[in-house]
Scaffold this active site. Structure first.
Site, short mmCIF file in Angstrom:
data_model
loop_
_atom_site.label_atom_id
_atom_site.label_comp_id
_atom_site.label_asym_id
_atom_site.label_seq_id
_atom_site.Cartn_x
_atom_site.Cartn_y
_atom_site.Cartn_z
N THR A 1 0.84 -1.20 0.00
CA THR A 1 0.00 0.00 0.00
C THR A 1 0.87 1.24 0.00
O THR A 1 1.94 1.27 0.60
CB THR A 1 -0.96 0.03 1.21
OG1 THR A 1 -1.85 -1.06 1.11
CG2 THR A 1 -1.77 1.31 1.27
N ARG B 1 -11.71 -9.81 -2.99
CA ARG B 1 -11.51 -9.25 -1.64
C ARG B 1 -11.12 -7.77 -1.75
O ARG B 1 -10.31 -7.38 -2.56
CB ARG B 1 -10.41 -10.03 -0.93
CG ARG B 1 -10.03 -9.49 0.47
CD ARG B 1 -8.88 -8.51 0.40
NE ARG B 1 -8.37 -8.16 1.73
CZ ARG B 1 -7.50 -7.17 1.95
NH1 ARG B 1 -7.07 -6.44 0.96
NH2 ARG B 1 -7.08 -6.92 3.16
N VAL B 2 -11.73 -6.96 -0.92
CA VAL B 2 -11.39 -5.55 -0.87
C VAL B 2 -10.99 -5.20 0.56
O VAL B 2 -11.64 -5.62 1.51
CB VAL B 2 -12.59 -4.67 -1.31
CG1 VAL B 2 -12.25 -3.19 -1.20
CG2 VAL B 2 -13.01 -5.01 -2.73
N GLY B 3 -9.90 -4.48 0.70
CA GLY B 3 -9.42 -4.11 2.03
C GLY B 3 -9.91 -2.72 2.44
O GLY B 3 -10.91 -2.21 1.94
N ASP B 4 -9.17 -2.12 3.35
CA ASP B 4 -9.57 -0.83 3.91
C ASP B 4 -9.22 0.35 2.99
O ASP B 4 -9.86 1.40 3.06
CB ASP B 4 -8.86 -0.62 5.25
CG ASP B 4 -7.33 -0.61 5.09
OD1 ASP B 4 -6.81 -1.54 4.45
OD2 ASP B 4 -6.68 0.33 5.58
N THR C 1 -2.10 1.98 6.24
CA THR C 1 -1.51 0.77 5.66
C THR C 1 -1.45 -0.30 6.75
O THR C 1 -1.07 -0.03 7.88
CB THR C 1 -0.10 1.01 5.09
OG1 THR C 1 0.48 -0.26 4.77
CG2 THR C 1 0.80 1.73 6.08
N GLY D 1 -5.86 -5.01 6.33
CA GLY D 1 -7.07 -4.30 5.96
C GLY D 1 -8.33 -4.73 6.69
O GLY D 1 -9.19 -3.89 7.01
#
Ligand code: ASP
Length: 307
Positions: free
Chosen positions: A174, A202-205, A225, A228
């Protein structure tokens, strides 16, 4: 007066495994990004343009996990997420799961400025990218041997990992930037390839406004960073903003509580870069290291990797 801070990811960055050459390369990548943002701020440009320019440099630099150099997901693809927020009007744009956009942060900017939406995903985001003339890149562009090796090491497992592991010197990924411009406005941008071997989809923060990215002139600008899933559950960036807005915390107090206590309590490894409209800068992390750099109101530059 302006300030700028950038990061290239947090994680297990072990100085004993780092060579002087590699360290110099990382620092070079950070300085390219810091200079790109600084040159916009020096000439009176906006915080929004500055954070985008800094993140574009980090996306183009293959050692960081965003754009070129993004990690591989479980099925061997690069799925990238990015977000941008402007603190003066609380406008925001984000994309997630894009596979062929050379600079996801530029597409996030287009979503913010040229659409009625805040977040666009996958194929729809790429179709929007075609409409607004975003630059596309093929799979080969995003391939780097280092990331491929990281993925080969764990692809046959159920593990997914931050762009680092204790066993080898793999850092978290990140990239991000936060800025205060000479007009008193804040902005934040974040871009990532996510976590190595993550499940596709999948999607993180990072692209989620309030979790990995947030900016509000009245409180702070934040780019995160780290792991997530935990940053999403802790709504990290907005939590810091709320502590400032509703409890009167200083930037430092809010960052310390969230990064060093609340995240640690749920084993949320990572860090963030933060600044406010008074010129304060905080670069807290609870991991071994975080690639980071900043320039303060007096023009003093700082570069750091380890604790
Ligand atoms: N926060 C990013 C994600 O979970 C990864 C990282 O920062 O290393 O997608």
């Amino acid at each position: 007066m302006f300030t700028l801070a950038i990061h290239g990811g947090a994680g297990t960055i072990n100085s004993s495994l780092m060579t002087p050459e590699l360290e110099a390369q990382y620092l070079h990548g950070l300085s390219l990004a810091l200079n790109a943002g600084k040159s916009i701020l020096t000439s009176g440009g906006s915080a929004t343009d500055a954070v985008v320019a800094a993140v574009v440099e980090l996306e183009n630099f293959p050692l960081f996990n965003a754009g070129k150099g993004a990690v591989f997901n479980h099925i061997g693809q690069h799925e990238m997420d990015a977000a941008l927020m402007s603190g003066s009007d609380l406008k925001a744009g984000a994309v997630c799961g894009v596979k062929h956009i050379k600079n996801p942060v530029l597409l996030a900017k287009a979503v913010m400025q040229q659409s009625e939406h805040v977040m666009m995903a996958g194929d729809g985001a790429e179709a929007f990218g075609k409409m607004v003339g975003a630059e596309f890149a093929d799979d080969a562009y995003f391939h780097t041997d280092q990331r491929y090796q990281q993925w080969l090491d764990i692809r046959d497992t159920d593990q997914f990992q931050l762009d680092h592991s204790a066993a080898s010197n793999k850092k978290m990924g990140t990239v991000g930037a936060v800025a205060l411009d000479s007009h008193g406005h804040l902005a934040a941008a974040t871009s990532t390839g996510g976590m190595t071997n993550k499940r596709f989809g999948r999607v993180g923060d990072s692209p989620v406004i309030g979790a990995g990215t947030y900016a509000n002139d009245a409180t702070c600008a934040i780019s995160c960073t780290g792991h997530g899933e935990l940053f999403l559950r802790a709504v990290v960036a907005y939590d810091i903003s709320c502590l400032i807005e509703y409890k009167g915390y200083t930037l430092k107090e809010a960052c310390d509580l969230v990064v060093m206590k609340k995240l640690v309590d749920i084993k949320g490894e990572g860090g963030l870069i933060a600044l406010d409209a008074h010129g304060n800068i905080e670069l807290p992390f609870n991991s071994d290291g975080m690639y980071r750099a900043s320039v303060d109101v007096n023009g003093n530059e700082f570069f750091g990797i380890y604790r």
